[in-house]
Design a protein around this motif. Structure first.
Motif, PDB file in Angstrom:
ATOM      1  N   LEU A  22      57.901  24.597  48.645  1.00  0.00           N
ATOM      2  CA  LEU A  22      56.742  25.817  48.608  1.00  0.00           C
ATOM      3  C   LEU A  22      57.159  25.985  50.132  1.00  0.00           C
ATOM      4  N   ARG A  25      60.573  27.384  51.138  1.00  0.00           N
ATOM      5  CA  ARG A  25      61.052  28.509  50.595  1.00  0.00           C
ATOM      6  C   ARG A  25      60.311  29.761  51.228  1.00  0.00           C
ATOM      7  N   GLY A  28      56.865  32.657  48.195  1.00  0.00           N
ATOM      8  CA  GLY A  28      55.489  32.477  47.603  1.00  0.00           C
ATOM      9  C   GLY A  28      54.292  32.351  48.099  1.00  0.00           C
ATOM     10  N   LEU A  72      47.882  31.985  42.595  1.00  0.00           N
ATOM     11  CA  LEU A  72      49.234  32.244  43.097  1.00  0.00           C
ATOM     12  C   LEU A  72      49.896  31.060  43.375  1.00  0.00           C
ATOM     13  N   THR A  75      50.431  28.758  40.278  1.00  0.00           N
ATOM     14  CA  THR A  75      51.374  29.289  39.478  1.00  0.00           C
ATOM     15  C   THR A  75      52.875  28.866  39.939  1.00  0.00           C
ATOM     16  N   SER A  76      52.833  29.452  41.560  1.00  0.00           N
ATOM     17  CA  SER A  76      54.486  28.770  42.122  1.00  0.00           C
ATOM     18  C   SER A  76      54.580  27.516  41.960  1.00  0.00           C
ATOM     19  N   GLN A 161      51.770  27.918  32.540  1.00  0.00           N
ATOM     20  CA  GLN A 161      53.216  27.880  32.705  1.00  0.00           C
ATOM     21  C   GLN A 161      53.977  28.036  31.451  1.00  0.00           C
ATOM     22  N   GLU A 167      50.453  34.665  35.602  1.00  0.00           N
ATOM     23  CA  GLU A 167      49.407  34.788  36.641  1.00  0.00           C
ATOM     24  C   GLU A 167      48.064  35.399  35.931  1.00  0.00           C
TER      25      GLU A 167
END
Lengths: 232, 246
Positions: A22, A25, A28, A72, A75-76, A161, A167
């Protein structure tokens, strides 16, 4: 041959991997942080010139920003395992399934704390708040609330998921469940920001936060295996 | 006996894929699992791995303590944002393989090539990458790998675990001739060290000689359970000829 990793060490391995992905990247993460900041900024526009936002309203805005950020983030976190079927790999690992919940919960908790490092000054600046309460107590309330948010987020993130519109599904499922925790967090937040406690006393709200932490932690430990393993 | 399926059946919604499937697999044997598209080969493999539960029947798996199952499905389990080495390290740690940090591998990836799995985790990771000829790509993000390279990295993930049961779902997909030869070599090595291998393949002509057993899934009917053939590989050709003439 190998030794089965312990529950905690597996959780740390998964959490560390998730944070690497995370934070590495960034996209997100930026979305989650920006959404929270935007919420605070937009609410700040609702006050008229010279008007002040009450401490309770400011605390509510802070936690609404945190809540949307949480959706968020989780979800990521669970989307990471949907790219190349890694979820199956996690299920086949000898570690207890709950270590996935804990690992993602820990990663999510750190992400929430990082986000709040931005949200707190934003609340102070955009909503014109000056914290009056004890800093340590304020931080303790935030940390305890975040533990509950992370425990519930990690459990319900797994549920959402793989579903269409994950979301919105996560928001629909998670917001009602978190309401009591949020009410307590807003009350303790209001106390910290100097507006006094609107109803009851601070200690009782803190106990409610801890009770919901315990509830969500227990629910995560008990239910995660069924939720994450049930889509085959 | 390493794996025994007894009376297994499985539905997809209302559709019965197979019923009453029973088969046994011994350590050190290679079983080719074949059948038409949609016959349920991948589902049966997932049932063997424990990823999917059968609707009825029992799965007995007698692995040694600490032994692993190596499952290679249609997806590679690779995190595109992590390097090849980071991917392997994550999966190895999650499977309980321990060792020192990777600094020696980062410095001298090419010199870590060894002939058989070493005890140290770094050496084991280097060995696995070497086996699939990805040593010089160890630090590259797996997201830039071609399908074949990703599949080789997936194979390295399996090899590193030294699994006692190896479940391969069309593992040669995306692999070039050289990589296929490497895959064959690794399957043979796994067999030699006593692992059982279940291998889904459509290339019967090529793969039949490498197998000890064949299980063929066919359509379910009143007369057939869905397991059309289960027996020695060397008799499968004769069975097919008889069936074609019948």
């Amino acid at each position: 041959m190998s030794s089965t990793p312990s529950f905690l060490s597996s959780a740390l391995i998964i959490g560390r991997k998730d944070l690497t992905l995370l934070l590495g990247r960034g996209t997100g993460l930026a979305q989650a942080f920006l959404l929270g900041l935007l919420i605070i900024f937009i609410f700040s526009l609702s006050r008229g010139i010279g008007e002040t936002v009450s401490a309770q309203a400011a605390a509510a805005i802070f936690w609404v920003a945190t809540l949307f950020c949480q959706v968020l983030v989780f979800t990521s976190l669970y989307a990471l395992e949907e790219v190349n079927g890694q979820r199956q790999g996690l299920l086949l690992a000898p570690a207890p399934l709950q270590s996935i919940w804990l690992g993602k919960g820990l990663a999510g908790l750190i992400m929430l704390l990082l986000a709040q490092l931005l949200f707190l000054p934003a609340v102070a600046v955009f909503l014109d708040q000056e914290p009056q309460g004890t800093l340590m107590r304020g931080l303790l309330c935030i940390l305890l609330t975040d533990v509950g948010l992370a425990a519930a987020g990690s459990l319900l993130g797994a549920l959402a998921q793989g579903q269409a519109a994950r979301e919105s599904l996560l928001s629909i499922v998670i917001f009602p469940l978190l309401l009591p925790l949020l009410l307590a967090a807003i009350s303790t937040g209001a106390e910290f920001l100097g507006g006094g406690v609107p109803s009851g006393d601070g200690e009782n709200w803190l106990r409610i936060i801890m009770a919901f932490d315990a509830l969500f932690l227990a629910a995560g430990l008990l239910l995660f295996g069924f939720i994450y393993n049930s889509r085959e | 006996m390493l794996l025994r399926l007894t009376d297994i059946s499985r539905f997809y919604g209302q559709r019965l894929i197979f019923k009453g499937v029973s088969l046994t697999l011994e350590a050190g044997s290679v079983m080719l699992l074949t059948g038409a598209n949609g016959a349920g080969k991948s589902t049966l493999l997932k049932i063997m791995s424990g990823l999917t539960a059968p609707d009825s029947g029992t799965v007995e798996l007698l692995l040694s303590p600490g032994a692993q199952i190596g499952y290679m499905g249609h997806q590679t389990f690779i995190y595109p944002q992590l390097s090849a080495l980071e991917n392997l390290r994550f999966w190895s740690r999650l499977h309980g393989l321990h060792g020192k940090q990777e600094k020696s591998l980062r410095q001298e990836p090419a010199q870590k090539s060894v002939q058989k799995p070493a005890q140290d985790l770094d050496q084991k990771l280097a060995w696995a990458l070497d086996q699939v000829e990805l040593t010089r790509f160890a630090q590259e993000k797996a997201g830039v790998f071609s399908r074949g390279m990703a599949q080789r990295l997936n194979l390295a993930r399996i090899l590193m675990l030294e699994p006692q049961l190896l479940l391969l779902d069309e593992p040669s997909t995306g692999l070039d001739t050289r990589s296929r030869a490497m895959l064959d070599r690794e399957i043979l090595k796994a067999k030699e060290r006593g692992a059982a291998v279940v291998w889904i393949s459509h290339a019967l002509t090529e793969d039949l000689p490498k197998a000890d057993l064949v299980a063929e899934l066919g359509p379910v009917s009143k007369k057939s359970t869905g397991l059309a053939y289960f027996g020695p590989a060397d008799q499968f050709k004769a069975y097919k000829e008889v069936r074609e003439h019948a």
